[in-house]
Scaffold this active site. Structure first.
Site, short mmCIF file in Angstrom:
data_model
loop_
_atom_site.label_atom_id
_atom_site.label_comp_id
_atom_site.label_asym_id
_atom_site.label_seq_id
_atom_site.Cartn_x
_atom_site.Cartn_y
_atom_site.Cartn_z
N SER A 463 15.20 20.02 26.04
CA SER A 463 15.37 20.62 24.73
C SER A 463 14.56 21.91 24.57
CB SER A 463 15.00 19.58 23.66
OG SER A 463 15.43 19.98 22.39
N ASP A 474 15.93 34.32 32.00
CA ASP A 474 16.93 35.33 31.66
C ASP A 474 16.33 36.72 31.48
OD1 ASP A 474 18.94 33.49 31.82
OD2 ASP A 474 19.11 33.15 29.66
N LYS A 488 19.41 18.67 27.84
CA LYS A 488 19.65 18.30 26.44
C LYS A 488 19.76 19.60 25.64
CE LYS A 488 18.98 16.29 22.27
NZ LYS A 488 18.94 16.98 20.96
#
Length: 698
Positions: A463, A474, A488
């Site tokens: 999460s 990224d 998740k």
């Protein structure tokens, strides 16, 4: 012929009279209204927008039967054939709030189980003449889960199952009389548990088999279960600090709450099965087959008292070996989940480097203090910002953010923590049920730290942890190392119902690059061995998990080119070390051994063969340990007993002598050690990127 018919009639009359003593359970009027409300919510507000039709009706029937009887050990094939009359009509019944089929199936199930448990008790009372010398086996979890076609076949399955239970206790050193008594008590307790089941239990089981067809995080909370959920979410539970779930007839540990009593005690782990619970010095109560909330009630207790758990380890030890764990109950306190730091020193082919390790067990925020504008409110970001300042004074060359076992928490904190390390820009995208996309979670200020960075993850990183790791990846801000994360990537909200509440998946996380973290998780730049079985833990192991997909990415100013150019050489150096480092070799070989053992779901019912298998497993581990010790110049253990005795007196397993030159010994954590060496390599290979700490914004 008349006498035969009379006997058959008499037998049927006696059986029907016995079952008539148990009043059939029926749905309540409130449950009918709740069903209608739940169907409407799932149809209009769930992210997947899955239609309730004949196809879903068939899946619901299969899922319900599998939930009630996962090992195919109660229902017969003829029962399933009878239930198939509802295969394409459960959807219509749900829309009308009709629950008759669900309760009728459960009543048949309850009768079948009670009959079987009483048969087991009778078998044990009569003194079972089990022959443990013949070559016979029992398949614990068969891949081909076919319904038995005859009662005789089911009887034989249960004879083997009871024999296996008997043999496990025999291998644990118990005498025959004691074993029979313990198993009789177990089955009688299960009878009592089943007789306690009420309409709320049946409704909860059936509605959750329905909701989880949408995704595994959409759940119905009955009024009783909602109380337990609220207690666990507030972290005010005075217990052991562990998330539990029902797994077949066992209570299984899903997650150990960071900073809680079980986490501090250090022995309880995910995938462990709790088979017994004892209060203080009282006798252990067998809880196999118990209802989950009844087991939870036993484990709960007043702060400062001790609970003892008998546990079957989920990994790492022979399946016949249970262990006792004593845990002092306490509250799970926010400050005990706080980020902590340490400094380690590691050398590569170049110079030795001082590396700061920041361990973040959860993304926490004291919401009440934050809302009240308390200037000293507690949060992950504030604590890490302070730690960064301290590590600056320590003159560290790089930083490792350790997110292993971090199950997530506050999305706000995942965003603001990212803000400490990246330039201003988006952190995560969220797509809602209506397909609108929000990007308001952003990094907004200049970073507090711009030096070499590595994020360490494992299968239990979930999460909010995945959002942070994905953003660092990224932006090309640092390396992500470890194993594929949990996956998740969905958001749930609570919606009230006439009775209870519905936890509903209503949106989904996406990385700034466009891919979701759902199902796939975050893939590390450099992979390390997983100490958890990826096939058994994680979103991808769940049936009906929402799939991975992607949306449009957001262009950002990143540094991925320079990072990616280093990865091939870093992987090469990692592979060379992994091939010669004794601790790393030991870890990989031990995990490979456990994986091989897991693949065999057949257990022998021959006493000598079972002893041989257990001894062989222990010897295999001893060989690996002695191989590790020899490579490190340590004296090998002469026997398994000598190794166990040494572990009791010196858990690290190393010889006493000169203290390590490192501030913290890494012998017990080869994954962190290797992550540190990868970061040290990164520093060596990019000399112009030395650590640069800037003043915290806090």
């Amino acid at each position: 012929m008349k006498s035969v018919n009379y006997i058959v009639f008499l037998i049927l009359f006696v059986v029907s009279q016995a079952l008539a003593d148990i009043e059939p359970l029926t749905a309540t009027r409130g449950q009918t209204k709740t069903t209608v409300g739940m169907v409407e919510m799932l149809g209009t507000k769930h992210y997947s927008s899955q239609p309730l039709n004949d196809e879903l009706s068939g899946e619901l029937l299969d899922n319900y039967l599998d939930t009630l009887d996962p090992w195919r050990s109660y229902f017969l094939a003829e029962d399933i054939e009878a239930f198939n009359r509802w295969r394409t009509s459960l959807d219509d019944s749900l829309k009308r709030g009709e629950l008759g089929p669900a309760f009728e199936i459960f009543n048949v199930y309850r009768n079948r189980v009670l009959d079987r448990l009483n048969s087991n008790i009778a078998l044990l009372k009569n003194g079972p003449e089990f022959d443990f010398t013949i070559d016979e086996s029992y398949t614990v979890d068969p891949e081909d889960k076919a319904w038995q076609k005859s009662k005789a076949a089911l009887d034989d399955l249960w004879r083997r199952r009871v024999k296996d239970s008997y043999l496990r206790l025999k291998l644990a050193g118990k005498e025959d009389d004691e074993i029979a008594g313990q198993l009789i008590k177990r089955y009688r307790n299960q009878v009592k548990q089943l007789e306690k089941r009420d309409a709320e239990d049946v409704f909860q089981v059936f509605m959750n088999t329905y909701t989880t067809l949408y995704d595994p995080h959409t759940n119905y909370f009955s009024p009783r279960q909602l109380e337990n959920f609220n207690i666990s979410m507030s972290l005010s539970l005075e217990g052991i600090g562990a998330v539990l779930q029902a797994e077949d007839e066992y209570t299984q540990v899903v997650r150990v709450v960071p900073g809680g009593p079980a986490d501090k005690q250090g022995e309880l782990e995910p995938q462990d099965k709790i088979i017994g619970v004892g209060e203080g010095d009282e006798a252990i109560r067998d809880v196999i087959g118990w209802r989950l909330d009844d087991v939870v009630d036993l484990i709960r207790g007043e702060k400062g008292t001790t609970v003892r758990l008998e546990v079957l380890p989920g990994r790492g030890e022979p399946s016949d070996t249970s262990k006792l764990i004593s845990i002092v109950r306490d509250e799970v306190k926010l400050e005990e989940q706080a980020a902590q730091s340490r400094v380690i020193e590691l050398g590569t082919e170049g110079e030795r480097h001082r590396l700061g390790v920041i361990d973040i067990p959860a993304f926490y925020l004291d919401f009440e203090a934050y809302r009240n504008r308390d200037p000293d409110y507690k949060s992950t970001t504030r604590d890490v910002a302070r730690i960064l300042g301290e590590l600056k004074n320590e003159n560290v060359d790089g930083i490792i953010i350790d997110l292993r076992n971090n199950g997530g928490g506050s999305l706000h904190e995942a965003t603001t923590l990212t803000d400490l390390f990246v330039q201003p820009g988006p952190v995560v995208q969220i797509r809602h049920t209506n397909q609108t996309i929000s990007r308001e979670y952003r990094s907004r200020t200049e970073p507090a730290y711009e030096g070499p960075l590595l994020v360490l993850i494992n299968r239990l990183s979930a999460s909010a942890s995945e959002i942070f790791a994905a953003a660092i990846q990224d932006y090309g801000r640092g390396l992500v190392v470890g194993t594929r994360s949990f996956g998740k990537g969905t958001v749930q909200v609570l919606a009230p119902l006439p009775e209870g509440q519905l936890k509903l998946t209503e949106s989904k996380f996406y990385r700034i690059s466009g891919g979701s973290t759902q199902h796939r998780g975050v893939l590390p730049d450099i992979s390390l061995p997983s100490i958890y079985d990826i096939e058994e833990i994680g979103e991808s192991s769940q049936e009906h998990a929402l799939p991975w997909d992607e949306i449009h990415g957001i262009p950002v100013n990143d540094d991925k080119t320079s990072r990616d150019s280093l990865v091939p050489l870093l992987k090469s150096r990692h592979a060379e070390r992994a091939a010669r480092d004794p601790d790393f070799i030991f870890l990989k070989e031990k995990l490979a051994l456990f994986e091989k053992q897991r693949e065999d779901n057949r257990v022998s019912l021959n006493l000598d063969e079972r002893k041989r298998e257990k001894a062989e497993s222990e010897r295999a581990l001893l060989v690996l340990e002695n191989k590790r010790r020899a490579a490190k110049g340590l004296q090998p253990y002469a026997s398994v007993e000598a190794w166990e005795e040494a572990q009791d007196t010196n858990p690290s397993g190393e010889e006493a002598g000169e203290p390590s030159s490192d501030p913290v010994s890494l012998d017990d954590d080869p994954l962190l050690k290797e992550a540190g060496l990868i970061l040290a390599d990164t520093i060596d290979l990019s000399r112009d990127g030395g650590a640069r700490l800037v003043q915290s914004r806090q």
